[in-house]
Design a protein around this motif. Structure first.
Motif, mmCIF file in Angstrom:
data_model
loop_
_atom_site.group_PDB
_atom_site.id
_atom_site.type_symbol
_atom_site.label_atom_id
_atom_site.label_comp_id
_atom_site.label_asym_id
_atom_site.label_seq_id
_atom_site.Cartn_x
_atom_site.Cartn_y
_atom_site.Cartn_z
ATOM 1 N N VAL A 90 5.819 3.919 12.204
ATOM 2 C CA VAL A 90 7.090 3.188 12.191
ATOM 3 C C VAL A 90 6.848 1.704 11.897
ATOM 4 C CG1 VAL A 90 9.064 2.487 13.613
ATOM 5 C CG2 VAL A 90 8.237 4.846 13.695
ATOM 6 N N GLU A 91 5.819 1.129 12.498
ATOM 7 C CA GLU A 91 5.488 -0.277 12.229
ATOM 8 C C GLU A 91 5.131 -0.470 10.760
ATOM 9 O OE1 GLU A 91 2.369 -1.210 14.988
ATOM 10 O OE2 GLU A 91 3.717 -1.098 16.715
ATOM 11 N N ARG A 92 4.375 0.452 10.193
ATOM 12 C CA ARG A 92 4.015 0.376 8.777
ATOM 13 C C ARG A 92 5.276 0.459 7.913
ATOM 14 N NH1 ARG A 92 1.208 5.066 7.796
ATOM 15 N NH2 ARG A 92 3.231 5.912 7.228
ATOM 16 N N ASP A 93 6.211 1.346 8.288
ATOM 17 C CA ASP A 93 7.473 1.451 7.544
ATOM 18 C C ASP A 93 8.199 0.106 7.542
ATOM 19 O OD1 ASP A 93 6.919 4.145 7.210
ATOM 20 O OD2 ASP A 93 8.381 4.817 8.720
ATOM 21 N N ARG A 94 8.269 -0.534 8.674
ATOM 22 C CA ARG A 94 8.966 -1.827 8.776
ATOM 23 C C ARG A 94 8.267 -2.907 7.954
ATOM 24 N NH1 ARG A 94 9.818 -0.938 15.021
ATOM 25 N NH2 ARG A 94 11.704 0.319 14.943
ATOM 26 N N ARG A 95 6.928 -2.926 7.998
ATOM 27 C CA ARG A 95 6.177 -3.897 7.179
ATOM 28 C C ARG A 95 6.426 -3.650 5.702
ATOM 29 N NH1 ARG A 95 1.989 -2.638 10.623
ATOM 30 N NH2 ARG A 95 0.958 -1.455 8.976
ATOM 31 N N THR A 96 6.393 -2.384 5.300
ATOM 32 C CA THR A 96 6.628 -2.031 3.902
ATOM 33 C C THR A 96 8.022 -2.463 3.468
ATOM 34 O OG1 THR A 96 5.111 -0.155 4.018
ATOM 35 C CG2 THR A 96 6.765 -0.097 2.273
ATOM 36 N N ASP A 97 9.019 -2.180 4.293
ATOM 37 C CA ASP A 97 10.393 -2.585 3.984
ATOM 38 C C ASP A 97 10.468 -4.094 3.778
ATOM 39 O OD1 ASP A 97 11.023 0.075 4.362
ATOM 40 O OD2 ASP A 97 12.174 -0.249 6.209
ATOM 41 N N ALA A 98 9.844 -4.852 4.671
ATOM 42 C CA ALA A 98 9.898 -6.317 4.591
ATOM 43 C C ALA A 98 9.195 -6.832 3.336
ATOM 44 C CB ALA A 98 9.274 -6.930 5.843
ATOM 45 N N LEU A 99 8.036 -6.258 3.003
ATOM 46 C CA LEU A 99 7.308 -6.694 1.806
ATOM 47 C C LEU A 99 8.096 -6.389 0.536
ATOM 48 C CD1 LEU A 99 3.698 -5.569 2.806
ATOM 49 C CD2 LEU A 99 4.481 -7.930 2.472
ATOM 50 N N LEU A 100 8.664 -5.196 0.459
ATOM 51 C CA LEU A 100 9.446 -4.847 -0.728
ATOM 52 C C LEU A 100 10.702 -5.700 -0.821
ATOM 53 C CD1 LEU A 100 9.046 -0.963 -0.786
ATOM 54 C CD2 LEU A 100 8.022 -2.627 -2.347
ATOM 55 N N ASP A 101 11.355 -5.929 0.311
ATOM 56 C CA ASP A 101 12.546 -6.768 0.345
ATOM 57 C C ASP A 101 12.215 -8.190 -0.141
ATOM 58 O OD1 ASP A 101 15.395 -7.093 1.130
ATOM 59 O OD2 ASP A 101 14.535 -8.524 2.542
ATOM 60 N N ALA A 102 11.099 -8.718 0.317
ATOM 61 C CA ALA A 102 10.687 -10.065 -0.096
ATOM 62 C C ALA A 102 10.391 -10.127 -1.594
ATOM 63 C CB ALA A 102 9.465 -10.506 0.708
ATOM 64 N N ALA A 103 9.997 -8.995 -2.181
ATOM 65 C CA ALA A 103 9.708 -8.940 -3.611
ATOM 66 C C ALA A 103 10.959 -8.627 -4.434
ATOM 67 C CB ALA A 103 8.619 -7.894 -3.880
ATOM 68 N N GLY A 104 12.121 -8.550 -3.769
ATOM 69 C CA GLY A 104 13.369 -8.338 -4.490
ATOM 70 C C GLY A 104 13.802 -6.892 -4.636
ATOM 71 N N TRP A 105 13.157 -5.996 -3.912
ATOM 72 C CA TRP A 105 13.491 -4.581 -3.988
ATOM 73 C C TRP A 105 14.488 -4.204 -2.893
ATOM 74 C CZ3 TRP A 105 11.510 -0.679 -7.248
ATOM 75 C CH2 TRP A 105 10.627 -1.147 -8.211
ATOM 76 N N THR A 106 15.313 -3.214 -3.189
ATOM 77 C CA THR A 106 16.171 -2.598 -2.188
ATOM 78 C C THR A 106 15.450 -1.360 -1.690
ATOM 79 O OG1 THR A 106 18.218 -3.375 -3.185
ATOM 80 C CG2 THR A 106 18.372 -1.425 -1.785
ATOM 81 N N ARG A 159 0.808 -1.220 0.000
ATOM 82 C CA ARG A 159 0.000 0.000 0.000
ATOM 83 C C ARG A 159 0.843 1.273 0.000
ATOM 84 N NH1 ARG A 159 -3.222 2.567 4.577
ATOM 85 N NH2 ARG A 159 -4.675 3.892 3.475
ATOM 86 N N SER A 160 1.942 1.281 0.739
ATOM 87 C CA SER A 160 2.789 2.475 0.816
ATOM 88 C C SER A 160 3.500 2.707 -0.500
ATOM 89 C CB SER A 160 3.828 2.311 1.929
ATOM 90 O OG SER A 160 3.200 2.205 3.172
ATOM 91 N N ARG A 161 3.582 3.975 -0.882
ATOM 92 C CA ARG A 161 4.249 4.339 -2.130
ATOM 93 C C ARG A 161 5.565 5.041 -1.819
ATOM 94 N NH1 ARG A 161 1.106 5.310 -6.906
ATOM 95 N NH2 ARG A 161 -0.843 4.173 -6.742
ATOM 96 N N PRO A 162 6.668 4.524 -2.347
ATOM 97 C CA PRO A 162 7.946 5.210 -2.153
ATOM 98 C C PRO A 162 7.903 6.593 -2.801
ATOM 99 C CG PRO A 162 8.274 2.982 -2.998
ATOM 100 C CD PRO A 162 6.807 3.279 -3.077
ATOM 101 N N ASP A 163 8.730 7.498 -2.308
ATOM 102 C CA ASP A 163 8.811 8.833 -2.890
ATOM 103 C C ASP A 163 9.498 8.796 -4.246
ATOM 104 O OD1 ASP A 163 7.668 10.308 -0.629
ATOM 105 O OD2 ASP A 163 9.458 9.626 0.425
ATOM 106 N N ILE A 164 10.498 7.915 -4.385
ATOM 107 C CA ILE A 164 11.275 7.810 -5.618
ATOM 108 C C ILE A 164 11.440 6.327 -5.930
ATOM 109 C CG2 ILE A 164 13.477 8.351 -6.735
ATOM 110 C CD1 ILE A 164 13.779 10.609 -4.579
ATOM 111 N N VAL A 165 11.143 5.937 -7.176
ATOM 112 C CA VAL A 165 11.213 4.531 -7.571
ATOM 113 C C VAL A 165 12.096 4.385 -8.806
ATOM 114 C CG1 VAL A 165 9.874 2.534 -8.355
ATOM 115 C CG2 VAL A 165 8.905 4.086 -6.658
ATOM 116 N N PHE A 166 13.105 3.531 -8.694
ATOM 117 C CA PHE A 166 13.951 3.164 -9.826
ATOM 118 C C PHE A 166 13.514 1.760 -10.232
ATOM 119 C CE2 PHE A 166 16.338 6.215 -7.342
ATOM 120 C CZ PHE A 166 16.810 7.082 -8.310
ATOM 121 N N GLY A 167 12.545 1.683 -11.153
ATOM 122 C CA GLY A 167 11.921 0.418 -11.521
ATOM 123 C C GLY A 167 12.861 -0.672 -11.995
ATOM 124 N N PRO A 168 13.617 -0.460 -13.072
ATOM 125 C CA PRO A 168 14.471 -1.545 -13.572
ATOM 126 C C PRO A 168 15.514 -1.998 -12.549
ATOM 127 C CG PRO A 168 14.208 0.151 -15.239
ATOM 128 C CD PRO A 168 13.603 0.690 -13.972
#
Length: 161
Positions: A99-115, A53-62
């Motif tokens: 802060v909890e939402r930030d941590r969940r977002t980080d974990a979900l993106l990390d699991a999807a292969g994002w830095t 659900r959270s949208r990063p401010d800046i996204v480098f897709g490739p």
């Protein structure tokens, strides 16, 4: 977790809070300018993964790099975060949920292969841009993309609290 009902301490406070920007803040714009000057191209406020659900401010897709520019107040910066005196319990609950939402977002993106890179609003723009550029260029050239390497990038950007 119990949510405490919010009661605005005044109409002036309520109006001020409604005017808070969520995108296009000065620190975010300064960082975007620095990245663009370096020849990096990105998307703004774009969801990199459908179920996040959270949208990063800046996204480098490739390169699969998501950058969040976090405000010291809203994300409880250890150096500059404060808790308002009025409605203290509600604010503590609200900011902890952020802060909890930030941590969940980080974990979900990390699991999807994002830095995930989180930059505090007070951080030096040049240093933050250097860090982001290194990560994006490394990922574009097929550098180390293991979960351990992504975790190390994140821990340099944002100390866990």
């Amino acid at each position: 977790m119990t949510t405490v009902a919010v009661v605005p301490s005044s109409t002036a406070v309520s109006a001020r809070m409604q005017r808070q920007r969520t995108t296009g803040t000065d620190p975010e714009l300064a960082l975007r300018r620095a990245l663009h000057t370096r020849g990096l191209r990105y998307r703004v406020n774009r969801a990199p993964v459908r179920h996040v659900r959270s949208r990063p401010d800046i996204v480098f897709g490739p390169a699969k790099v998501a950058v969040f520019v976090d405000g010291c107040f809203w994300h409880r910066c250890p150096a500059h975060g404060t808790i308002p005196a009025s409605n203290r319990d509600w604010w503590l609950d609200k900011l902890e949920r952020n802060v909890e939402r930030d941590r969940r977002t980080d974990a979900l993106l990390d699991a999807a292969g994002w830095t995930v890179i989180r930059v505090w609003e007070h951080e030096d723009v040049t240093a933050a841009a250097d860090h982001i550029e290194r990560e994006v260029r490394t990922r574009q050239t097929g550098g180390d993309q293991t979960p351990a390497s992504r975790a190390s990038v994140r821990s340099r950007s944002r100390p866990s609290s």
